[in-house]
Design a protein around this motif. Structure first.
Motif, PDB file in Angstrom:
ATOM      1  N   HIS A  55       0.837  -1.116  -0.017  1.00 51.37           N
ATOM      2  CA  HIS A  55      -0.222  -0.005  -0.019  1.00 51.37           C
ATOM      3  C   HIS A  55       0.811   1.143   0.073  1.00 51.37           C
ATOM      4  O   HIS A  55       0.401   2.258  -0.578  1.00 51.37           O
ATOM      5  CB  HIS A  55      -0.970  -0.048   1.274  1.00 51.37           C
ATOM      6  N   ALA A  58       2.077   1.773  -3.428  1.00 50.79           N
ATOM      7  CA  ALA A  58       1.001   2.025  -4.488  1.00 50.79           C
ATOM      8  C   ALA A  58       0.738   3.606  -4.197  1.00 50.79           C
ATOM      9  O   ALA A  58       0.327   4.130  -5.248  1.00 50.79           O
ATOM     10  CB  ALA A  58      -0.289   1.178  -4.145  1.00 50.79           C
ATOM     11  N   THR A  59       0.917   4.336  -2.826  1.00 50.33           N
ATOM     12  CA  THR A  59       0.691   5.530  -2.735  1.00 50.33           C
ATOM     13  C   THR A  59       1.689   6.253  -3.746  1.00 50.33           C
ATOM     14  O   THR A  59       1.105   7.477  -4.284  1.00 50.33           O
ATOM     15  CB  THR A  59       1.218   6.087  -1.470  1.00 50.33           C
ATOM     16  N   SER A  62       0.468   5.814  -8.003  1.00 51.42           N
ATOM     17  CA  SER A  62      -0.812   5.950  -8.446  1.00 51.42           C
ATOM     18  C   SER A  62      -1.546   4.735  -8.461  1.00 51.42           C
ATOM     19  O   SER A  62      -2.342   4.470  -9.394  1.00 51.42           O
ATOM     20  CB  SER A  62      -0.800   6.805  -9.847  1.00 51.42           C
ATOM     21  N   GLY A  63      -1.482   3.977  -7.167  1.00 47.94           N
ATOM     22  CA  GLY A  63      -2.239   2.613  -7.380  1.00 47.94           C
ATOM     23  C   GLY A  63      -1.563   1.541  -7.762  1.00 47.94           C
ATOM     24  O   GLY A  63      -2.245   0.280  -7.438  1.00 47.94           O
ATOM     25  N   SER A  64      -0.443   1.377  -8.246  1.00 48.13           N
ATOM     26  CA  SER A  64       0.318   0.401  -8.628  1.00 48.13           C
ATOM     27  C   SER A  64       1.634   0.225  -7.623  1.00 48.13           C
ATOM     28  O   SER A  64       2.342   1.291  -7.839  1.00 48.13           O
ATOM     29  CB  SER A  64       0.695   0.451 -10.071  1.00 48.13           C
ATOM     30  N   SER A  65       1.821  -0.774  -7.278  1.00 46.35           N
ATOM     31  CA  SER A  65       2.979  -0.946  -6.293  1.00 46.35           C
ATOM     32  C   SER A  65       4.343  -0.985  -7.253  1.00 46.35           C
ATOM     33  O   SER A  65       5.247  -0.557  -6.724  1.00 46.35           O
ATOM     34  CB  SER A  65       2.915  -2.200  -5.511  1.00 46.35           C
ATOM     35  N   ASN A  67       4.880   0.616  -9.894  1.00 47.45           N
ATOM     36  CA  ASN A  67       5.018   1.886 -10.083  1.00 47.45           C
ATOM     37  C   ASN A  67       5.790   2.853  -9.313  1.00 47.45           C
ATOM     38  O   ASN A  67       6.622   3.649  -9.489  1.00 47.45           O
ATOM     39  CB  ASN A  67       3.958   2.854 -10.811  1.00 47.45           C
ATOM     40  N   GLY A  68       5.150   2.511  -8.087  1.00 52.29           N
ATOM     41  CA  GLY A  68       5.826   3.267  -6.749  1.00 52.29           C
ATOM     42  C   GLY A  68       7.025   2.637  -6.332  1.00 52.29           C
ATOM     43  O   GLY A  68       8.033   3.670  -6.248  1.00 52.29           O
TER      44      GLY A  68
END
Length: 98
Positions: A55, A58-59, A62-65, A67-68
């Motif tokens: 989580h 994901a922050t 933009s909702g994808s771990s 990408n985070g």
């Protein structure tokens, strides 16, 4: 090798290492947590911790771990490059004054 060649090589290596260190640390932490998930009695705690890490990632993504994780890696790579540029600049300033 010229001064620019040494500087460019140092900058590229610093950027690459600064990118991969947080990626490997978070990936390794998730891997260790997934291995400890099979220990009886720790399953609930481990799954809660790994969900919280996902989580958190994901922050930043933009909702994808994933990408985070890439965003954090790119940010650390950029900061590492800035730090290397600063160190190179300070090295030149200190050695031209003496």
């Amino acid at each position: 090798m010229t001064i620019f060649g040494n500087f460019f090589r140092s900058l590229v290596l610093t950027t690459i290492f600064s990118f991969f260190v947080p990626v490997f640390l978070v990936g390794g932490l998730l891997l260790v947590l997934s291995l400890f998930r099979y220990v009886p009695g720790l399953q609930g705690i481990i799954s809660d911790v790994s969900i919280q890490i996902l989580h958190f990632l994901a922050t930043f993504g933009s909702g994808s771990s994933l990408n985070g994780l890439l965003t954090i890696g790119l940010t650390c790579g950029f900061v590492g490059a800035l730090f290397d540029i600063y160190v190179h600049y300070r090295y030149q300033i200190l050695h031209t004054d003496s």
